[in-house]
Design a protein around this motif. Sequence first.
Motif, PDB file in Angstrom:
ATOM      1  N   SER B 139       0.828  -1.211   0.000  1.00 26.25           N
ATOM      2  CA  SER B 139       0.000   0.000   0.000  1.00 26.25           C
ATOM      3  C   SER B 139       0.857   1.253   0.000  1.00 26.25           C
ATOM      4  N   SER B 140       2.085   1.158   0.504  1.00 27.08           N
ATOM      5  CA  SER B 140       2.914   2.366   0.475  1.00 27.08           C
ATOM      6  C   SER B 140       3.553   2.584  -0.892  1.00 27.08           C
ATOM      7  N   THR B 141       3.573   1.566  -1.751  1.00 29.56           N
ATOM      8  CA  THR B 141       4.138   1.804  -3.096  1.00 29.56           C
ATOM      9  C   THR B 141       3.219   2.666  -3.945  1.00 29.56           C
ATOM     10  N   THR B 142       1.953   2.796  -3.547  1.00 31.66           N
ATOM     11  CA  THR B 142       1.038   3.684  -4.276  1.00 31.66           C
ATOM     12  C   THR B 142       1.634   5.076  -4.430  1.00 31.66           C
ATOM     13  N   THR B 143       2.313   5.521  -3.369  1.00 33.48           N
ATOM     14  CA  THR B 143       2.876   6.865  -3.381  1.00 33.48           C
ATOM     15  C   THR B 143       3.899   7.052  -4.492  1.00 33.48           C
TER      16      THR B 143
END
Lengths: 175, 380
Positions: B139-143
């Motif tokens: 979910s943090s790779t979305t950034t």
Amino acid sequence: MFGFGVLKGMLVTIQNFFASYFSKDHLTTVQYPEERLSAKERYRNFPFLVYDQAPEDPRCVACDICAKECPPKCITIVRDSDAEGKPLKRPKSFDIDYSICMNCGICEEVCPFDAIFMDHEFELAEYGRFEDLMYHKDRLLKPNDHFKKIRPTDATRIDAKLAAKTQKPAPPVGN
Amino acid sequence: MDQLFVNLKHSILIFAGNFLPEWAVILISILISVTAIAVFGPVTMMYLTLLERKFVGRIQNRFGPNRVGKWGLLQPLADGVKMLTKEDIVPKGADHFAHFLAPVAIVIPALLVFAVVPFGRNMVAVDLSIGILFFLALSSTTTIWIFVAAWASRNKFSLLGGLRSVAQMVSYEIPMVLSVVPVLMVVGSFSTVAIVEAQSGWNWFVLTPWGLIGFVLFFLTGVAEVNRTPFDLPEGESEIVAGFHTEYSGMKFALFYMAEFMNSFTISAIVSTVYLGGWQGPWLPGWLWLLIKSYALILVMMWFRGTLPRFRVDQLMGFAWKFLLPLALLNIFAAGVWLAFARPVNYLLSAIIVALALFILYFANRPDMPKKRVYRYAVE
């Protein structure tokens, strides 16, 4: 206390959410095409011409005052004449370009014969930009009953004034 | 009812096993799970947009969409048609490849994290032993894709939005991970399935003192992770046009929205899994319980959106570093105390620690208000 304003705000919004299901005050939208608000009496947008008995005999006498006063010059009047070319007191054609009219109501103010008034009609969308918004005499002429219906206060006042004028004996000619 | 979808898949596989080799049956099993997620994700997203518009509309004393179909139920389809037929504009100075890649790639992590959400008993696509870690990492790779979109647009507003997004992610990722740590300590596993099973019989973690704090922390940081109001600085309309998606239109823009809404659904599902007992619950089937809990959390997110104005950048950073981070650390301590002592004492001790932590942080974070000046000689 700092931080509690957030909770207070959240309470206000959720109250509005639930109240929208129960109270008309909390759901103020008018679902326009199905339900509509009644127009206020002094509302005005576009002018129309008044006739008393028959559309062939309008109150307008083709004096051209409104056409001269009209700020954007959207009114065009041609005076009618009889077979010998003698000018008559009625318009041959009376055109108002609604695409130019700016709804000021000056025509209504200046008309000495109480022949032109502002209407309540606002659903005027047309497919043609030029021809369809050019209103000719046939579309502009509306009976006095229509005027009475949309603006009863003004209509009764003007009817009384016109009745008084016809009952009064004609002023003596000369001196 | 509880095993409805599991049995359905199982019977399909048995039927296929009659005339297909074993490897083909495994392939079909994978395909069924993937198809279910790939359909469920976007459909959820479509109807979340409608739900949000209706809910926020009611908060603002209006109807919300109600023209397309009964109660506006076909509005998402109409929006989809509109998005597909819109002109796709790419700025002249843009990096064309990256501009195209970002909206496509941003959907991938949003869909992948569905794999570890336990929708019910035996209803998880893959029971990874590192499920929570997988979720946090993906979910943090979305950034990254938000920043790629911002950079590729070659627009200063986009770039500002991307920079804000990265700063926000760096700040909120830390309290987010730390707020899950107590649960991992207590359960002793990263697996989402194991976490749900540890909460059976009303032993929901939210009912413990450290769990309550951890739940609030995880939920707030989750809201910040998916860039929703009041943490929507990367797309702050009133400040930087539309942030990172200023230069996107049509279906590319819709893909950003799809990723955002699917992320907000998965974050709600994971918060329910970790702290609210997941699919555990009486009477109703498990998958329904998980959906009820997730949608309740999503409604709270929408409630935030209908209420709160956007944070200022320094408030956003201060909230993460000065309040959430120390609270998350102290919460881990409270959970450790809870684990170390016997049943009645541990609740009391950890409640005291949590209350003290909240008290201290509350007073340490009070805004510094200068005293009102009193004039002794000047007359007003």
